[in-house]
Design a protein around this motif. Sequence first.
Motif, PDB file in Angstrom:
ATOM      1  N   GLY A   8       0.780  -1.226   0.000  1.00  0.00           N
ATOM      2  CA  GLY A   8       0.000   0.000   0.000  1.00  0.00           C
ATOM      3  C   GLY A   8       0.810   1.273   0.000  1.00  0.00           C
ATOM      4  N   SER A   9       2.149   1.186   0.090  1.00  0.00           N
ATOM      5  CA  SER A   9       2.987   2.374   0.066  1.00  0.00           C
ATOM      6  C   SER A   9       3.415   2.681  -1.366  1.00  0.00           C
ATOM      7  N   ILE A  10       3.812   3.917  -1.608  1.00  0.00           N
ATOM      8  CA  ILE A  10       4.196   4.330  -2.946  1.00  0.00           C
ATOM      9  C   ILE A  10       5.488   3.638  -3.340  1.00  0.00           C
ATOM     10  N   ALA A  11       5.494   3.057  -4.553  1.00  0.00           N
ATOM     11  CA  ALA A  11       6.659   2.326  -5.028  1.00  0.00           C
ATOM     12  C   ALA A  11       7.818   3.283  -5.260  1.00  0.00           C
ATOM     13  N   GLY A  12       9.028   2.776  -5.089  1.00  0.00           N
ATOM     14  CA  GLY A  12      10.207   3.601  -5.279  1.00  0.00           C
ATOM     15  C   GLY A  12      10.836   3.970  -3.951  1.00  0.00           C
ATOM     16  N   PRO A  13      11.866   4.797  -3.994  1.00  0.00           N
ATOM     17  CA  PRO A  13      12.555   5.155  -2.752  1.00  0.00           C
ATOM     18  C   PRO A  13      11.684   6.015  -1.856  1.00  0.00           C
ATOM     19  N   ARG A  14      11.899   5.886  -0.550  1.00  0.00           N
ATOM     20  CA  ARG A  14      11.166   6.706   0.415  1.00  0.00           C
ATOM     21  C   ARG A  14      11.491   8.180   0.240  1.00  0.00           C
ATOM     22  N   LEU A  15      12.638   8.443  -0.361  1.00  0.00           N
ATOM     23  CA  LEU A  15      13.041   9.821  -0.615  1.00  0.00           C
ATOM     24  C   LEU A  15      12.034  10.553  -1.488  1.00  0.00           C
ATOM     25  N   LEU A  16      11.299   9.813  -2.310  1.00  0.00           N
ATOM     26  CA  LEU A  16      10.323  10.437  -3.203  1.00  0.00           C
ATOM     27  C   LEU A  16       9.284  11.223  -2.424  1.00  0.00           C
ATOM     28  N   GLU A  17       8.799  10.679  -1.313  1.00  0.00           N
ATOM     29  CA  GLU A  17       7.789  11.370  -0.522  1.00  0.00           C
ATOM     30  C   GLU A  17       8.377  12.549   0.230  1.00  0.00           C
ATOM     31  N   HIS A  18       9.673  12.518   0.518  1.00  0.00           N
ATOM     32  CA  HIS A  18      10.303  13.644   1.197  1.00  0.00           C
ATOM     33  C   HIS A  18      10.565  14.806   0.248  1.00  0.00           C
ATOM     34  N   MET A  19      10.754  14.521  -1.030  1.00  0.00           N
ATOM     35  CA  MET A  19      11.088  15.573  -1.987  1.00  0.00           C
ATOM     36  C   MET A  19       9.883  16.418  -2.361  1.00  0.00           C
ATOM     37  N   VAL A  20       8.715  15.820  -2.480  1.00  0.00           N
ATOM     38  CA  VAL A  20       7.545  16.538  -2.968  1.00  0.00           C
ATOM     39  C   VAL A  20       6.946  17.396  -1.851  1.00  0.00           C
ATOM     40  N   ASP A  21       6.088  18.343  -2.254  1.00  0.00           N
ATOM     41  CA  ASP A  21       5.438  19.223  -1.287  1.00  0.00           C
ATOM     42  C   ASP A  21       4.231  18.574  -0.634  1.00  0.00           C
ATOM     43  N   THR A  22       3.486  17.789  -1.399  1.00  0.00           N
ATOM     44  CA  THR A  22       2.245  17.199  -0.903  1.00  0.00           C
ATOM     45  C   THR A  22       2.171  15.744  -1.355  1.00  0.00           C
ATOM     46  N   VAL A  23       1.731  14.878  -0.456  1.00  0.00           N
ATOM     47  CA  VAL A  23       1.531  13.463  -0.765  1.00  0.00           C
ATOM     48  C   VAL A  23       0.067  13.130  -0.500  1.00  0.00           C
ATOM     49  N   LEU A  24      -0.633  12.670  -1.530  1.00  0.00           N
ATOM     50  CA  LEU A  24      -2.037  12.291  -1.428  1.00  0.00           C
ATOM     51  C   LEU A  24      -2.173  10.809  -1.744  1.00  0.00           C
ATOM     52  N   TYR A  25      -3.017  10.132  -0.995  1.00  0.00           N
ATOM     53  CA  TYR A  25      -3.329   8.725  -1.257  1.00  0.00           C
ATOM     54  C   TYR A  25      -4.796   8.629  -1.668  1.00  0.00           C
ATOM     55  N   PHE A  26      -5.033   7.950  -2.782  1.00  0.00           N
ATOM     56  CA  PHE A  26      -6.390   7.727  -3.272  1.00  0.00           C
ATOM     57  C   PHE A  26      -6.762   6.301  -2.909  1.00  0.00           C
ATOM     58  N   GLU A  27      -7.692   6.149  -1.963  1.00  0.00           N
ATOM     59  CA  GLU A  27      -8.015   4.843  -1.409  1.00  0.00           C
ATOM     60  C   GLU A  27      -9.434   4.451  -1.754  1.00  0.00           C
ATOM     61  N   GLY A  28      -9.722   3.187  -1.553  1.00  0.00           N
ATOM     62  CA  GLY A  28     -11.055   2.654  -1.798  1.00  0.00           C
ATOM     63  C   GLY A  28     -10.966   1.252  -2.354  1.00  0.00           C
ATOM     64  N   GLU A  29     -12.100   0.604  -2.477  1.00  0.00           N
ATOM     65  CA  GLU A  29     -12.184  -0.728  -3.035  1.00  0.00           C
ATOM     66  C   GLU A  29     -12.851  -0.675  -4.400  1.00  0.00           C
ATOM     67  N   ARG A  30     -12.370  -1.523  -5.293  1.00  0.00           N
ATOM     68  CA  ARG A  30     -12.919  -1.510  -6.642  1.00  0.00           C
ATOM     69  C   ARG A  30     -14.403  -1.847  -6.676  1.00  0.00           C
ATOM     70  N   HIS A  31     -14.847  -2.680  -5.739  1.00  0.00           N
ATOM     71  CA  HIS A  31     -16.226  -3.138  -5.748  1.00  0.00           C
ATOM     72  C   HIS A  31     -17.165  -2.160  -5.051  1.00  0.00           C
ATOM     73  N   HIS A  32     -16.619  -1.054  -4.516  1.00  0.00           N
ATOM     74  CA  HIS A  32     -17.439  -0.020  -3.914  1.00  0.00           C
ATOM     75  C   HIS A  32     -17.251   1.272  -4.699  1.00  0.00           C
ATOM     76  N   THR A  33     -18.272   2.084  -4.722  1.00  0.00           N
ATOM     77  CA  THR A  33     -18.227   3.294  -5.532  1.00  0.00           C
ATOM     78  C   THR A  33     -17.539   4.454  -4.837  1.00  0.00           C
ATOM     79  N   TYR A  34     -17.341   4.378  -3.541  1.00  0.00           N
ATOM     80  CA  TYR A  34     -16.771   5.514  -2.817  1.00  0.00           C
ATOM     81  C   TYR A  34     -15.248   5.448  -2.816  1.00  0.00           C
ATOM     82  N   ARG A  35     -14.654   6.615  -2.992  1.00  0.00           N
ATOM     83  CA  ARG A  35     -13.204   6.761  -2.986  1.00  0.00           C
ATOM     84  C   ARG A  35     -12.822   7.814  -1.944  1.00  0.00           C
TER      85      ARG A  35
END
Length: 459
Positions: free
Chosen positions: A223-250
């Motif tokens: 569930g974590s973003i692929a690649g080095p952890r440094l990627l999340e430290h470099m950017v200004d904002t980190v957003l996660y888009f969550e939900g289940e495919r079988h449900h309509t809510y995100r």
Amino acid sequence: MAKRKTKFICQECGYESPKWMGKCPGCSQWNKMVEEVEVTGTARRGAFTHSQGSTILTKPTPITSIETVNEPRILTKLNEFNRVLGGGVVKGSLVLIGGDPGIGKSTLLLQVSSQLANKGHLVLYISGEESLRQTKLRAERLHIASDHLFVYSETNLEEINRTIDSINPSFVIIDSIQTVFHPDVTSAPGSVSQVRECTAELMRIGKTKGIAIFIVGHVTKEGSIAGPRLLEHMVDTVLYFEGERHHTYRILRSVKNRFGSTNEMGIFEMKEFGLEEVENPSEIFLEERSRGAAGSTVVASMEGTRPILVEIQALVSPTSFGNPRRMATGVDHNRVPLLMAVLEKRVGMLLANQDAYLKVAGGVKLDEPAIDLAIAVSIASSFRDKPTRTTDCIIGEVGLTGEVRRVSRIEQRVQEAAKMGFERIILPANNLGGWTGPKGVQLIGVTSVSEALRAALGE
């Protein structure tokens, strides 16, 4: 001819080693070390030179002599998206959006691109995973058409940089960062070196030219973003888009934001023609609540700056095994045995031979301590087989000695509960001073779990 220097880099955490190792010392993952050609300092400096006209300070400057300009944020038509970003899009910001495959990341960014383009902003949508025709088909399904929205299918970062220089857009979307590569870096696209260097170059482009850049990041099976952890430290904002495919809510959740509150959450519903924001999430999460069922309570949880009412369900039954099971969905699984131990020690409930299952309805993940009391009451309600009142809302943190501790932003929580029609609020007694609750709502202050159970279950 000089011999090429190589090194082995872990594709999970970015740990570097001169020799191959089966287990990475940095993250303890197996078979993640990949051989890559080492990039010399000269090549790296030549590859990432500053563009002409960039206004980067080249010497130390007193902070009092630096001029700032308070530019207004750019708003989209999705108020949930604006709120998660902290009030709108900031010029020159670098935003990373991660999520499971097929969850709707590309759909969300294409809708945002269309809304910004309709406001007269020039938007460049760069797709490294879809062709121009595929992107056009997606846009037609979403009824998107604007002359200010440019679509570009390219993965070479040098070509992307030239295109940005020629078009000079206000917004750039990169879908996704794992497909982009720089030709001066010899490793494959998606590797640690490529992701790190490409993100650094995109950050330089955005900061020097004042372009807001959104980049899509793939996620791992954990569930974590692929690649080095440094990627999340470099950017200004980190957003996660969550939900289940079988449900309509995100759920769009902010885990890092240099321009606003963290842990902010926005709710969307996936429909035939794209994503639509949910203006009243509390009503959605409570619309299917069972009436008069034991083990069900409602808690007002703070998600960033907004209170949301969610239902917590508990099921306690005698175990058929030597060791009772403790399972939880939506909360930390360690919290269930901790609160059950408090109920057993401080209240006298014999729960050592009981299986316990806990669930947060609606697929929301809660991690704040203010939900402790609602969890404890749910477990006790299921164990005693006594339902709570449907008009009760329970808020509070539980300590190991059985005391109920105060929580933050109690006024906002109570106002949200009153708006949804709840008549009684069971909350910490220390939160009652200095303010008055809404009319028609009874505030019951408790100091211990025993008092809360007497108020909620009549014990």
